[in-house]
Motif scaffolding. Structure first.
Motif, PDB file in Angstrom:
ATOM      1  N   GLY A   1      81.246 117.864  96.713  1.00 29.82           N
ATOM      2  CA  GLY A   1      82.637 118.277  96.596  1.00 29.82           C
ATOM      3  C   GLY A   1      82.890 119.538  97.384  1.00 29.82           C
ATOM      4  O   GLY A   1      81.999 120.078  98.043  1.00 29.82           O
ATOM      5  N   ASP A   2      84.137 120.014  97.280  1.00 30.61           N
ATOM      6  CA  ASP A   2      84.556 121.208  98.015  1.00 30.61           C
ATOM      7  C   ASP A   2      84.265 122.452  97.165  1.00 30.61           C
ATOM      8  O   ASP A   2      84.753 122.573  96.039  1.00 30.61           O
ATOM      9  N   THR A   3      83.507 123.345  97.735  1.00 30.65           N
ATOM     10  CA  THR A   3      83.130 124.552  97.012  1.00 30.65           C
ATOM     11  C   THR A   3      84.341 125.353  96.533  1.00 30.65           C
ATOM     12  O   THR A   3      84.316 125.924  95.437  1.00 30.65           O
TER      13      THR A   3
ATOM     14  N   ASP B   1      74.203 129.741 102.901  1.00 28.96           N
ATOM     15  CA  ASP B   1      74.342 129.762 104.357  1.00 28.96           C
ATOM     16  C   ASP B   1      75.666 129.074 104.662  1.00 28.96           C
ATOM     17  O   ASP B   1      75.686 127.886 104.970  1.00 28.96           O
TER      18      ASP B   1
ATOM     19  N   PRO C   1      79.461 127.905 106.215  1.00 31.34           N
ATOM     20  CA  PRO C   1      80.069 127.790 107.539  1.00 31.34           C
ATOM     21  C   PRO C   1      80.818 129.093 107.803  1.00 31.34           C
ATOM     22  O   PRO C   1      81.277 129.738 106.861  1.00 31.34           O
TER      23      PRO C   1
ATOM     24  N   HIS D   1      69.500 118.357 109.686  1.00 29.87           N
ATOM     25  CA  HIS D   1      70.857 118.905 109.568  1.00 29.87           C
ATOM     26  C   HIS D   1      71.004 119.894 110.719  1.00 29.87           C
ATOM     27  O   HIS D   1      70.067 120.645 111.007  1.00 29.87           O
TER      28      HIS D   1
ATOM     29  N   GLU E   1      70.107 123.419 109.616  1.00 37.37           N
ATOM     30  CA  GLU E   1      69.004 123.516 108.635  1.00 37.37           C
ATOM     31  C   GLU E   1      68.196 124.801 108.831  1.00 37.37           C
ATOM     32  O   GLU E   1      67.846 125.173 109.947  1.00 37.37           O
ATOM     33  N   LYS E   2      67.888 125.468 107.716  1.00 35.84           N
ATOM     34  CA  LYS E   2      67.079 126.692 107.767  1.00 35.84           C
ATOM     35  C   LYS E   2      65.619 126.350 107.434  1.00 35.84           C
ATOM     36  O   LYS E   2      65.357 125.435 106.648  1.00 35.84           O
TER      37      LYS E   2
ATOM     38  N   PHE F   1      76.869 125.883  99.601  1.00 38.73           N
ATOM     39  CA  PHE F   1      77.001 125.215 100.908  1.00 38.73           C
ATOM     40  C   PHE F   1      75.615 124.693 101.277  1.00 38.73           C
ATOM     41  O   PHE F   1      74.988 125.164 102.221  1.00 38.73           O
TER      42      PHE F   1
ATOM     43  N   GLY G   1      74.066 121.962 102.417  1.00 38.69           N
ATOM     44  CA  GLY G   1      73.607 121.189 103.576  1.00 38.69           C
ATOM     45  C   GLY G   1      72.530 120.179 103.200  1.00 38.69           C
ATOM     46  O   GLY G   1      72.702 119.350 102.302  1.00 38.69           O
ATOM     47  N   SER G   2      71.389 120.274 103.866  1.00 32.71           N
ATOM     48  CA  SER G   2      70.299 119.313 103.628  1.00 32.71           C
ATOM     49  C   SER G   2      69.486 119.646 102.387  1.00 32.71           C
ATOM     50  O   SER G   2      68.466 119.002 102.128  1.00 32.71           O
TER      51      SER G   2
ATOM     52  N   THR H   1      67.921 122.670 101.508  1.00 28.56           N
ATOM     53  CA  THR H   1      66.733 123.535 101.665  1.00 28.56           C
ATOM     54  C   THR H   1      66.570 124.487 100.473  1.00 28.56           C
ATOM     55  O   THR H   1      65.457 124.653  99.951  1.00 28.56           O
TER      56      THR H   1
ATOM     57  N   GLU I   1      77.781 120.402  98.175  1.00 26.61           N
ATOM     58  CA  GLU I   1      77.939 119.997  99.585  1.00 26.61           C
ATOM     59  C   GLU I   1      79.150 119.081  99.689  1.00 26.61           C
ATOM     60  O   GLU I   1      79.265 118.116  98.947  1.00 26.61           O
ATOM     61  N   LYS I   2      80.037 119.426 100.625  1.00 28.45           N
ATOM     62  CA  LYS I   2      81.296 118.690 100.769  1.00 28.45           C
ATOM     63  C   LYS I   2      81.110 117.354 101.502  1.00 28.45           C
ATOM     64  O   LYS I   2      81.684 116.346 101.134  1.00 28.45           O
TER      65      LYS I   2
ATOM     66  N   LYS J   1      75.812 114.322 104.160  1.00 28.89           N
ATOM     67  CA  LYS J   1      74.821 115.399 104.006  1.00 28.89           C
ATOM     68  C   LYS J   1      74.386 115.526 102.542  1.00 28.89           C
ATOM     69  O   LYS J   1      73.224 115.828 102.238  1.00 28.89           O
TER      70      LYS J   1
END
Ligand SMILES: C[S@@+](CC[C@H](N)C(=O)[O-])C[C@H]1O[C@@H](n2cnc3c(N)ncnc32)[C@H](O)[C@@H]1O
Length: 194
Positions: A7-9, A27, A29, A122, A125-126, A149, A151-152, A154, A170-171, A175
């Motif tokens: 969903g949207d943070t 991390d 956007p 991603h 990705e970190k 946020f 992402g993959s 991590t 994660e929106k 992902k």
């Protein structure tokens, strides 16, 4: 058990209870965020908890107590119009009750150049080793860590490896599914950073 939400943070943070997590490591956007998200993010952290956030040097989200640096892998972008930048800042807001677990001095330099071990799944990705170091220093075992946020996933994997509970938001649905598969151990080599 890690908790992954799709969903949207900006919306989901507003629905979370105040003080419901011990720390935030994220991390985000660097653009397109709702103006209220940062207020909400600080609200959901327990009073005195730590907030750790990646950012570009040109776009710092808040005034930190500490700044760490991550030296990224150089890429082959076109640098005719401006200089390249191969460093990201990591802003640290140290709450007065936030964890601080010093590691061996070689892990406490504040300038890190960890690399992904496998090709990224991603685009942003970190490295797992970098996130695990942050988790070790700035959270205690058993803590609840939010990555809004994710992402993959991590941060969620790092927390799983280090016995912290994590909530990831994660929106992007593809992902989110990627992070879900990673947490389930369905992506070979993606749980340990080997
Ligand atoms: C910089 S990436 C994070 C990468 C992550 N650190 C990793 O290792 O995979 C930021 C992520 O935030 C997601 N995102 C962007 N806006 C969002 C929003 N409003 N709510 C939730 N997720 C969002 C993007 O889809 C992206 O996957």
């Amino acid at each position: 058990m890690q908790e992954l939400r799709n969903g949207d943070t900006a919306i989901m943070l507003a629905q979370m209870q105040s003080g419901s997590v011990d720390a935030v490591i994220t991390d985000p956007p660097y653009d397109e965020l709702s103006p209220n998200w940062l207020d909400d993010l600080f609200r959901v952290v327990k009073p005195g908890g730590n907030v750790i956030m990646f950012c570009s040097p040109e776009n710092q989200f808040f005034k930190p107590d500490e700044i760490l640096f991550w030296i990224k892998t150089p890429s082959t972008k076109n640098f005719q119009k401006r200089c390249g930048r191969f460093v990201e800042m990591i802003l640290v807001k140290r709450g007065e009750k936030g964890a601080f677990n010093p590691l061996h001095w070689s892990q406490m330099t504040g300038v890190y150049d960890d690399r992904l071990v496998l090709p990224p799944i991603h685009p942003y990705e970190k490295p797992l080793s970098l996130i695990e170091r942050l988790i070790r220093i700035y959270t205690n075992p058993g803590a609840v860590v939010l990555d809004p946020f994710c992402g993959s996933g991590t941060t969620l994997v790092a927390c799983m490896n280090l016995k912290r509970k994590a909530i990831g938001i994660e929106k992007d649905h593809s992902k989110y599914l990627l992070a879900q598969d990673r947490l389930l151990g369905l992506l070979p080599g993606r749980l340990k950073g080997e």
